[in-house]
Design a protein around this motif. Structure first.
Motif, PDB file in Angstrom:
ATOM      1  N   ARG A  84       5.174  -1.290   3.154  1.00 48.56           N
ATOM      2  CA  ARG A  84       4.378  -0.133   2.291  1.00 48.56           C
ATOM      3  C   ARG A  84       3.113   0.073   3.411  1.00 48.56           C
ATOM      4  O   ARG A  84       2.375  -0.870   3.785  1.00 48.56           O
ATOM      5  CB  ARG A  84       3.757  -0.254   1.010  1.00 48.56           C
ATOM      6  N   VAL A 141      11.962   0.223   2.447  1.00 52.83           N
ATOM      7  CA  VAL A 141      10.330  -0.026   2.629  1.00 52.83           C
ATOM      8  C   VAL A 141      10.110  -1.088   1.733  1.00 52.83           C
ATOM      9  O   VAL A 141      10.644  -0.897   0.346  1.00 52.83           O
ATOM     10  CB  VAL A 141       9.622   1.494   2.178  1.00 52.83           C
ATOM     11  N   LEU A 183       5.844   4.562   1.424  1.00 56.75           N
ATOM     12  CA  LEU A 183       5.915   4.130  -0.002  1.00 56.75           C
ATOM     13  C   LEU A 183       7.349   3.448  -0.289  1.00 56.75           C
ATOM     14  O   LEU A 183       8.358   3.830   0.348  1.00 56.75           O
ATOM     15  CB  LEU A 183       5.638   5.335  -0.913  1.00 56.75           C
ATOM     16  N   LEU A 184       7.280   2.654  -1.204  1.00 55.60           N
ATOM     17  CA  LEU A 184       8.618   2.132  -1.665  1.00 55.60           C
ATOM     18  C   LEU A 184       9.590   3.282  -1.824  1.00 55.60           C
ATOM     19  O   LEU A 184      10.805   3.035  -1.493  1.00 55.60           O
ATOM     20  CB  LEU A 184       8.565   1.319  -3.100  1.00 55.60           C
TER      21      LEU A 184
END
Lengths: 117, 112
Positions: B15, B111, B82-83
């Motif tokens: 991240r 990620v 971002l995830l």
């Protein structure tokens, strides 16, 4: 808004059975294109067919056939005598043109077809 | 006749990091489009490049940016990962006046 619906999430058949994958689309455009793509486990989308909105003639290519009906906004795909190699996720897509003339594809969520030996 | 190629094939990031994905179009094609495909979903249009300019953009934040080079190859950049950016990123090429887009094998981004 343009939308493509593939109501069948997963289909499982036995080899040599015929199978039909459904696709229903929504658009207000009078000129548009419809597509089918195949996505094997490797991930690459393989182009199968393109049909324009003015051509409702059905098409057959080997074991594959497509039925386009504007009256029901459907563009269904039939595999005759299915084979194990047909196992994949199949996507129906609709082309959407911007004012500038460029085109993007709007995809359905796909139908996962499993053909068992 | 070379098809669409993409690199890398797989990528793992954390991240907040930034990532660059690359695409070479099919021989003779001048237009490149990028799509994001989350697990179990259909591809979603990110943007399209023609003549080194972004011609159309989907509903993606400015963290997603791109570039097209004079040889028609393209890059997709994603900042501040971002995830939820974990997905298969697909590149498609076409000839401007022709409507069929041909896809590459994709880059799988994870990620953590």
């Amino acid at each position: 808004a343009q939308k493509v619906t593939q109501a069948q999430t997963e289909i499982s058949v036995v080899e040599k059975e015929d199978v039909t994958l459904d696709c229903v689309y929504e658009t207000r455009d009078t000129t548009y294109y419809l597509f089918w793509y195949k996505q094997p486990p490797s991930g690459e989308l393989v182009f199968l067919i393109r049909r324009n909105s003015f051509d409702e003639q059905n098409e057959i290519s080997g074991r594959y056939s497509w039925n386009f009906q504007k009256s029901t906004s459907s563009f269904n795909f039939t595999i005759t005598a299915s084979q194990v190699v047909d196992s994949a996720v199949y996507f129906c897509a609709l082309s959407v043109f911007s004012q500038g003339g460029s085109e993007k594809l709007v995809f359905g969520k796909g139908t996962k077809l499993t053909v068992n030996p | 006749d070379a098809g669409v190629t993409q690199s890398p094939t797989h990528l793992i990031k954390t991240r907040g990091q930034q990532v660059t994905l690359r695409c070479s179009p099919k021989s003779g094609h001048d237009t490149v489009s990028w799509y994001q495909q989350a697990l179990g979903q259909g591809p979603q249009f990110i943007f399209q490049y023609y003549e080194e300019e972004e011609r159309q953009r989907g509903n993606f934040p400015d963290r997603f940016s791109g570039h097209q080079f004079p040889n028609y190859s393209s890059e997709l950049n994603v900042n501040a990962l971002l995830l939820g950016d974990s997905a298969l990123y697909l590149c498609a090429s076409s000839l401007d006046w022709e409507e069929t887009q041909y896809f590459g094998p994709g880059t799988r981004l994870l990620v953590l």
